[in-house]
Scaffold this motif. Structure first.
Motif, PDB file in Angstrom:
ATOM      1  N   LYS A 199     -68.146  41.726  53.048  1.00  0.00           N
ATOM      2  CA  LYS A 199     -67.712  40.954  51.877  1.00  0.00           C
ATOM      3  C   LYS A 199     -66.606  41.681  51.118  1.00  0.00           C
ATOM      4  N   ILE A 200     -65.730  40.885  50.505  1.00  0.00           N
ATOM      5  CA  ILE A 200     -64.743  41.420  49.568  1.00  0.00           C
ATOM      6  C   ILE A 200     -65.396  41.393  48.194  1.00  0.00           C
ATOM      7  N   VAL A 201     -65.638  42.555  47.626  1.00  0.00           N
ATOM      8  CA  VAL A 201     -66.376  42.654  46.362  1.00  0.00           C
ATOM      9  C   VAL A 201     -65.479  42.357  45.169  1.00  0.00           C
ATOM     10  N   ASN A 202     -64.291  42.931  45.168  1.00  0.00           N
ATOM     11  CA  ASN A 202     -63.341  42.593  44.108  1.00  0.00           C
ATOM     12  C   ASN A 202     -61.932  43.030  44.473  1.00  0.00           C
ATOM     13  N   VAL A 203     -60.988  42.605  43.630  1.00  0.00           N
ATOM     14  CA  VAL A 203     -59.584  42.991  43.769  1.00  0.00           C
ATOM     15  C   VAL A 203     -59.099  43.433  42.399  1.00  0.00           C
ATOM     16  N   LEU A 262     -62.967  50.304  41.107  1.00  0.00           N
ATOM     17  CA  LEU A 262     -64.292  50.925  41.119  1.00  0.00           C
ATOM     18  C   LEU A 262     -65.066  50.623  39.839  1.00  0.00           C
ATOM     19  N   GLN A 263     -64.381  50.691  38.705  1.00  0.00           N
ATOM     20  CA  GLN A 263     -65.043  50.385  37.436  1.00  0.00           C
ATOM     21  C   GLN A 263     -65.445  48.915  37.368  1.00  0.00           C
ATOM     22  N   LYS A 264     -64.595  48.056  37.899  1.00  0.00           N
ATOM     23  CA  LYS A 264     -64.879  46.622  37.926  1.00  0.00           C
ATOM     24  C   LYS A 264     -66.135  46.330  38.748  1.00  0.00           C
ATOM     25  N   CYS A 320     -55.753  46.937  44.890  1.00  0.00           N
ATOM     26  CA  CYS A 320     -56.884  47.564  45.580  1.00  0.00           C
ATOM     27  C   CYS A 320     -57.945  46.507  45.860  1.00  0.00           C
ATOM     28  N   VAL A 321     -58.434  46.487  47.085  1.00  0.00           N
ATOM     29  CA  VAL A 321     -59.530  45.606  47.496  1.00  0.00           C
ATOM     30  C   VAL A 321     -60.722  46.473  47.874  1.00  0.00           C
ATOM     31  N   LEU A 322     -61.880  46.154  47.315  1.00  0.00           N
ATOM     32  CA  LEU A 322     -63.119  46.837  47.694  1.00  0.00           C
ATOM     33  C   LEU A 322     -63.927  45.925  48.612  1.00  0.00           C
ATOM     34  N   LEU A 323     -64.411  46.490  49.721  1.00  0.00           N
ATOM     35  CA  LEU A 323     -65.194  45.732  50.697  1.00  0.00           C
ATOM     36  C   LEU A 323     -66.512  46.452  50.961  1.00  0.00           C
ATOM     37  N   SER A 324     -67.512  45.679  51.391  1.00  0.00           N
ATOM     38  CA  SER A 324     -68.838  46.260  51.594  1.00  0.00           C
ATOM     39  C   SER A 324     -69.593  45.574  52.718  1.00  0.00           C
TER      40      SER A 324
END
Length: 350
Positions: free
Chosen positions: A4-8, A91-93, A197-201
């Motif tokens: 999943k893409i958690v946030n951008v 990361l904070q988001k 920045c894209v965070l994925l998990s």
């Protein structure tokens, strides 16, 4: 197990100008050129559908620094600053601690850094000492989607892991003062600087749109159409006038088989997350999708507000869409084009 893409998150440099405020700098740059040519250049800037762009340099520097060494030193310094800011923001988001990241992918094509940005981020944010690094260079505008594809493949093979894809770009650092070619002029008219920045998990409890499928499409014998030539003055833009026509000719082959293998048609896509390469390409894709009742308003708005920020730009579009309350089950299609020549796609389910 799904990825999943958690946030951008996105971040802009300190300097910015509206297009109307850039025009006086063109007068200085174009001094001595034919008057008709000067008028043509200004029309290109005024008609590029870019109202504002950001830069790591003050406009006076953009239009005065000749040295590749000086420009690249500014690029390296500012990319580290932007990269740290945008990763920290993401990361904070997500309410993630930096040490929970397992993979870090950094993307850039507008300068040269060895060691690459990820090495600096490991130190400044105290990421894991065994974090897996992947710097992605030389991919141009498609690099943001490439990074997501690589991260997805890492995470799919490794459950309960997290990844960050950080894109940092400064096309203004590649501006060539002694190059009055259409490629240099058009790129100066449409490009701006930015980071995303894209965070994925692959943790089951982490939420966000699922990556359903991804694919790359490579055009044969089209390497000449887009890229950079490394010269003594720096990175010289290559941008062939064939690009829009080539995209149009291949568009069915790019999309239809990819959607069909997921038992979908264009009408089933709710959100087209398209990289705004420039006005001509945006108008072309908008025309192809409008007959299906689809729009690319977010793509056009990113182009207007920021210009084309190379690999980061499509992630600005993704951020705008994810910031809305997208109904569960709706689908999004990410699409970018880049040097090679290549098209890359990611299918999302919200």
């Amino acid at each position: 197990m799904s990825v999943k893409i958690v946030n951008v998150a996105t971040e802009n440099p300190n300097f910015s100008r509206e297009t109307k405020d850039v025009l006086p700098f063109l007068d200085v740059w174009l001094a001595g050129q034919d008057e008709r040519f000067q008028r043509k250049v200004k029309k290109i800037f005024e008609g590029a559908n870019v109202d504002k762009r950001y830069s790591i340099m003050d406009p006076e520097e953009v239009f005065s620094i000749h040295s590749f060494e000086t420009r690249n030193a500014i690029y390296a310094r500012e990319m580290i600053i932007l990269g740290e800011k945008v990763l920290t923001k993401a990361l904070q988001k997500a309410n993630w601690k930096p040490e929970t990241l397992d993979y870090i992918i950094t993307v850039s094509c507008t300068g040269i850094m060895i060691p690459s940005l990820d090495a600096y981020l490991i130190n400044s944010l105290k990421l894991k000492q065994d974090i897996v690094r992947l710097p992605v260079t030389e991919m141009g505008c498609v690099g943001g989607v490439s990074g997501i594809i690589y991260a997805k493949n890492f995470l799919k093979a490794n459950p309960n892991k997290r990844a960050a894809v950080i894109t940092v770009e400064s096309p203004t650092a590649t501006f060539q003062l002694d190059d009055f070619s259409m490629a240099n002029i058009v790129s100066a008219a449409i490009f701006g600087d930015g980071a995303a920045c894209v965070l994925l998990s692959s943790y089951p409890e982490d939420e966000g749109p699922k990556i359903i499928d991804e694919s790359m499409y490579h055009f044969y014998d089209k390497e000449h159409m887009m890229g950079f030539e490394l010269t003594n003055q720096g990175l010289k833009m290559i941008l062939d006038i064939e690009v829009p026509d080539t995209i149009e000719a291949h568009f069915p082959a790019i999309l239809i088989p990819f959607l069909e293998r997921n038992k979908l048609e264009i009408k089933d896509i709710d959100h087209l997350i398209f990289h705004p390469g420039g006005k001509k390409i945006v108008n072309l894709v908008e025309g192809l999708f409008s007959e299906f009742g689809k729009n690319i308003d977010d793509t056009k708005e990113v182009l207007r507000l920021f210009g084309n920020m190379s690999s980061a730009t499509v992630l600005y579009v993704l951020e705008r869409i994810m910031n809305n309350d997208v109904p569960k089950g709706e689908r999004g299609l990410m699409l970018s084009f880049g040097p090679g020549f290549t098209a890359q796609r990611v299918l999302l389910e919200f």
